[in-house]
Structures are given as structure tokens and as C-alpha cells.
Write a protein that holds these residues in place. Structure first.
Motif, PDB file in Angstrom:
ATOM      1  N   LEU A 243       0.825  -1.204   0.000  1.00 49.67           N
ATOM      2  CA  LEU A 243       0.000   0.000   0.000  1.00 49.67           C
ATOM      3  C   LEU A 243       0.862   1.259   0.000  1.00 49.67           C
ATOM      4  N   LEU A 244       1.920   1.254   0.808  1.00 49.30           N
ATOM      5  CA  LEU A 244       2.787   2.434   0.858  1.00 49.30           C
ATOM      6  C   LEU A 244       3.553   2.612  -0.451  1.00 49.30           C
ATOM      7  N   ALA A 247       1.112   4.153  -2.787  1.00 48.10           N
ATOM      8  CA  ALA A 247       0.926   5.571  -2.472  1.00 48.10           C
ATOM      9  C   ALA A 247       2.105   6.398  -2.962  1.00 48.10           C
ATOM     10  N   ASP A 248       3.301   5.874  -2.838  1.00 41.91           N
ATOM     11  CA  ASP A 248       4.480   6.608  -3.272  1.00 41.91           C
ATOM     12  C   ASP A 248       4.488   6.812  -4.790  1.00 41.91           C
ATOM     13  N   TRP A 251       1.854   9.626  -5.532  1.00 43.27           N
ATOM     14  CA  TRP A 251       1.816  10.728  -4.567  1.00 43.27           C
ATOM     15  C   TRP A 251       1.713  12.083  -5.280  1.00 43.27           C
ATOM     16  N   THR A 257      -5.677   9.569  -4.060  1.00 41.52           N
ATOM     17  CA  THR A 257      -5.496   8.108  -4.052  1.00 41.52           C
ATOM     18  C   THR A 257      -4.348   7.718  -3.123  1.00 41.52           C
ATOM     19  N   ALA A 258      -3.281   8.521  -3.138  1.00 45.17           N
ATOM     20  CA  ALA A 258      -2.139   8.214  -2.269  1.00 45.17           C
ATOM     21  C   ALA A 258      -2.545   8.263  -0.806  1.00 45.17           C
ATOM     22  N   ARG A 259      -3.307   9.338  -0.427  1.00 44.99           N
ATOM     23  CA  ARG A 259      -3.741   9.416   0.971  1.00 44.99           C
ATOM     24  C   ARG A 259      -4.670   8.258   1.321  1.00 44.99           C
ATOM     25  N   ARG A 260      -5.488   7.797   0.386  1.00 43.32           N
ATOM     26  CA  ARG A 260      -6.363   6.658   0.660  1.00 43.32           C
ATOM     27  C   ARG A 260      -5.536   5.397   0.906  1.00 43.32           C
ATOM     28  N   HIS A 261      -4.497   5.209   0.119  1.00 44.54           N
ATOM     29  CA  HIS A 261      -3.607   4.058   0.361  1.00 44.54           C
ATOM     30  C   HIS A 261      -2.947   4.147   1.735  1.00 44.54           C
ATOM     31  N   VAL A 262      -2.535   5.341   2.108  1.00 46.03           N
ATOM     32  CA  VAL A 262      -1.887   5.512   3.413  1.00 46.03           C
ATOM     33  C   VAL A 262      -2.874   5.214   4.528  1.00 46.03           C
TER      34      VAL A 262
END
Length: 430
Positions: A243-244, A247-248, A251, A257-262
Motif C-alpha cells: 500500500l505504501l 501511495a508513493d 503521490w 489516491t495516495a492518501r487513501r492508500h496511506v
């Protein structure tokens, strides 16, 4: 010395007959071996032997005084008898090996007795407890040699007391009785030694068995811990990593979408923390901790797997009488198997859909995990984990199912997806 032959023969005749009763300690021959382990038995045996010795000594002295009053040797006989009566009780308890002090004491007792027999043959009666004392104190060969010397003195005393000429019975009976006594005592002593060796072997075997069981328990616990860590902490960390990484990658282009993955990774970390805490306290899997049962836990697992994996949809189906309560070990194992199988699907299969199917029949419960991923070579999938620590999933599933008497089947081929089926019997194994 001139005495009536019938009286003298009768006087010593019981000595020859007494030999087999007390020489080997016929009723108590095994007692010395047993007395080594029981102090009360040793004390009782010592009391009996002391009483017998003093009774024979007193009887011999009384006979001499009655038959030979006022003779010049009387003071010597009385003095030596008193000395022997004082010396005999001073013997130390027999240790496992003869000590110099005990050997010196035995030599002194035998020497005083021999002098008494030379002065008054009636004291040959006292050879009976001395047989027993020598057999208890000395090694087998030395004890048999001592018995031979004592027997020779007894035969000489018999012949000296007999005034009716040579009697083969008086010559042959004491050696025969001494041989029987020594043979019985040595045989019983060897039996006792064999018993002690068997007991020692049993104790050593029990200790080795206990050590083996401890080692096996340690290995089993290590295997259990490795499976638990693989199915809980390792899978959670793997999901967080994916997930991280996702997100990377997005980002800069897609912050939402990145914040949702985080946030999803944070949720996984929270559940992983709960698993770790319950794992430390050796509780049930977190999915079962709320009392919802296996069905609810599998549905929650399917929902979380769908949320954590982009492009993967996991469904859960229940067939048969699965709502019936299952044993705790079965529910825990099936949940762990489902977690491990879904982790493999996320990491390796590249699937878009996966299905958990729980079927509870009358005599067994079956869990199927099917996906439409890339598949793999199923026969090679259960190989042990390599040095890098990968490959624990399917072997761990097999181990869990075997512990419950069930079977695990893996059907897969490259490009055709995978089906993992765990069948666990509900009846105890006969």
C-alpha cells in the motif's frame, strides 16, 4: 578334651543344620540388597543379626562353662568371649564398597573367633552370623574365600568334638551347607544388582524421554510461532508495504489516491497491532476474538482483503450447516489458512477475484480458496522455505491441517488459477 560323643555330636549337630537358615540369611538373604535403599530395613536386619550372634555366643560360652568348669583356659575363653561381644557391635554399617575400617574390624572379629574355636570348639556355632557378615562386607571372591576358611575351622571343630571316630557326615555337611548358603546369597545379591541396574536404566530412559519430549515440544512451538507470525504479522507488514509503495508511486499525480492508500495501510497496521497483542497473550485470532464465529471472521477477512488490494475482489460463500459451532482449534486453523491463502493471492497470483467457500458437512468442514490468477506448479509449492525466509505459506497450511487430522489439496497450473482446499474431520480420530 574327652567328652561323650553323642552329647558332643548333638551339641554341634544343630550348627550344621543351622547353616542354611542363617548362613545365607535364607529368609532374609535379599534383605541386604533392599536394605541399601531402606534405612529401617537395614536397622531391623542389623538387630536380628546382632541378636543371633549374641545368642550363639552366650550358648557356646554356657556350654563350655558347664562342660569344663575350673580349667586353666577358662579365663582366656571368658575374656575372649567378652572381647568378641564388645567388638562385634562396633562394626560400621556396610557401605557400597568395603572401607579399610570395616575390613580391619572384620579381620579382628574373625581372628578373635578363630582363637576361641581353637580353645573351645563349641564356639564354632558363631560361624553362622560371620558367614553372613563376610558375604555382606567383602567382594564376592574374597567373601567366598573367607567362607572357605570359616568352614575349615568348623570342620576341624566338628572332628575335635567328635570322640566316636571319623564321621563323613561331620566332614561333608558343613562345606555343603556353607556352599548352599553362599550360592543362595550371591545369587540374591546379583539379582538385587540387576534390579538396581534396571531401575537406573529406567530412570535414565525416562530422563532421555523427557528431554526428547522437551525438544520436540520446543520444535513444535517454534513451528507454531513461525506459522502464526507468517499468517499474521508478516502478512500485515506485506500489505502495508504494498500500500505504501502504491501511495508513493501516485503521490504527485494523484494525492487523493495516495492518501487513501496511506489510510488503508494505517488500518492494516492497527489490525496488525491487535493481532500482535493477542499473539503475545496467546489468545484466539483477532477475527474470532469478538465471538462472531468463523463465518463472520471469514466475511470480515474477505472485506479487508478487497479493500487492501487494488483490483482484487474477494467474496465469501457459506454452504451446508456452517453456522453450527465448531471446535476452537478448527475455527482458528481455518481462519489462519484463509489468511495465508489470500496473502499468497495478493502477493503472487495477480488475480482479480478470489472466493472463500466454507462447507460444513456432517463429519467434516471444508474451506476452499479459489482465485483466477496466474497459477503455478502445484507439486513444487509445498517445498520447505528457503534461506531467505520465503515460501512458508503452503507448508504452514499443510502443517495446520495435519495437526487436526485433515488434508490439504492444492490444484493449480500456470495460467489457470489456483484452488486450495482444506478438509478437517469433525469426529475424533480413532
Amino acid at each position: 578334651m574327652r567328652h561323650a560323643a553323642p552329647a558332643d555330636e548333638a551339641a554341634y549337630g544343630p550348627t550344621g543344620g543351622t547353616g542354611p537358615e542363617t548362613g545365607p540369611g535364607a529368609p532374609g538373604a535379599p534383605a541386604p540388597a533392599l536394605a541399601d535403599t531402606t534405612a529401617p530395613g537395614e536397622r531391623r536386619l542389623a538387630l536380628v543379626m546382632h541378636a543371633a550372634f549374641f545368642l550363639l555366643l552366650a550358648a557356646s560360652l554356657a556350654r563350655f562353662l558347664i562342660r569344663h568348669p575350673g580349667e586353666p583356659r577358662t579365663p582366656w575363653v571368658i575374656g575372649l568371649s567378652a572381647g568378641l561381644a564388645l567388638l562385634y557391635p562396633l562394626g560400621p554399617a556396610p557401605p557400597s564398597r568395603p572401607a579399610p575400617r570395616r575390613l580391619a574390624w572384620l579381620g579382628a572379629v574373625v581372628a578373635v573367633w578363630m582363637v576361641l574355636v581353637v580353645l573351645a570348639p563349641s564356639f564354632a556355632w558363631c560361624a553362622v552370623p560371620l558367614f553372613f557378615t563376610g558375604l555382606r562386607t567383602l567382594p564376592s571372591r574374597a567373601a567366598l574365600a573367607l567362607v572357605g576358611v570359616l568352614t575349615a575351622f568348623v570342620v576341624a571343630a566338628q572332628l575335635k568334638l567328635s570322640a566316636g571316630g571319623f564321621d563323613p557326615n561331620l566332614v561333608l555337611a558343613p562345606p555343603a551347607v556353607a556352599a548352599i548358603a553362599a550360592a543362595v546369597f550371591v545369587h540374591m545379591q546379583r539379582q538385587a544388582d540387576r534390579q538396581r541396574h534396571l531401575i537406573d536404566d529406567l530412570i535414565r530412559t525416562r530422563r532421555e524421554l523427557a528431554a526428547t519430549e522437551r525438544r520436540e515440544g520446543t520444535l513444535a512451538e517454534r513451528q507454531r510461532l513461525s506459522m502464526e507470525i507468517h499468517d499474521t504479522l508478516a502478512q500485515g507488514l506485506s500489505s502495508q508495504q504494498m500500500l505504501l509503495q502504491a501511495a508513493d508511486r501516485v503521490w504527485a499525480a494523484d494525492p487523493g489516491t495516495a492518501r487513501r492508500h496511506v489510510r488503508t495501510a494505517a488500518s492494516v497496521a492497527e489490525r496488525n497491532l491487535a493481532e500482535a497483542r493477542r499473539f503475545v497473550h496467546d489468545l484466539a485470532p483477532a477475527g474470532l476474538a469478538d465471538g462472531g464465529g468463523l463465518v463472520e471472521a471469514l466475511r470480515t477477512l474477505a472485506d479487508h482483503a478487497s479493500q487492501e488490494s487494488a483490483g482484487l475482489t474477494v467474496r465469501c460463500h457459506v454452504e451446508g450447516t456452517a453456522l453450527l459451532p465448531l471446535p476452537d482449534r478448527v475455527t482458528s486453523a481455518l481462519l489462519r489458512i484463509a489468511q495465508g491463502a489470500l496473502a499468497n493471492v495478493r502477493e503472487h497470483a495477480g488475480a482479480t477475484t478470489a472466493t472463500l467457500t466454507l462447507t460444513c458437512l456432517g463429519d467434516q468442514v471444508v474451506l476452499d480458496i479459489a482465485d483466477d490468477g496466474s497459477g503455478f506448479d502445484a507439486p513444487a509449492a509445498v517445498a520447505p522455505a528457503g534461506p531467505g525466509g520465503r515460501g512458508h505459506g503452503l507448508p504452514a497450511m499443510h502443517a495446520r491441517v495435519r495437526q487436526l487430522g485433515g488434508t490439504l489439496t492444492v490444484e493449480s497450473a500456470p495460467g489457470e488459477g489456483t484452488v486450495v482446499s482444506a478438509a478437517i474431520p469433525l469426529e475424533p480420530l480413532s
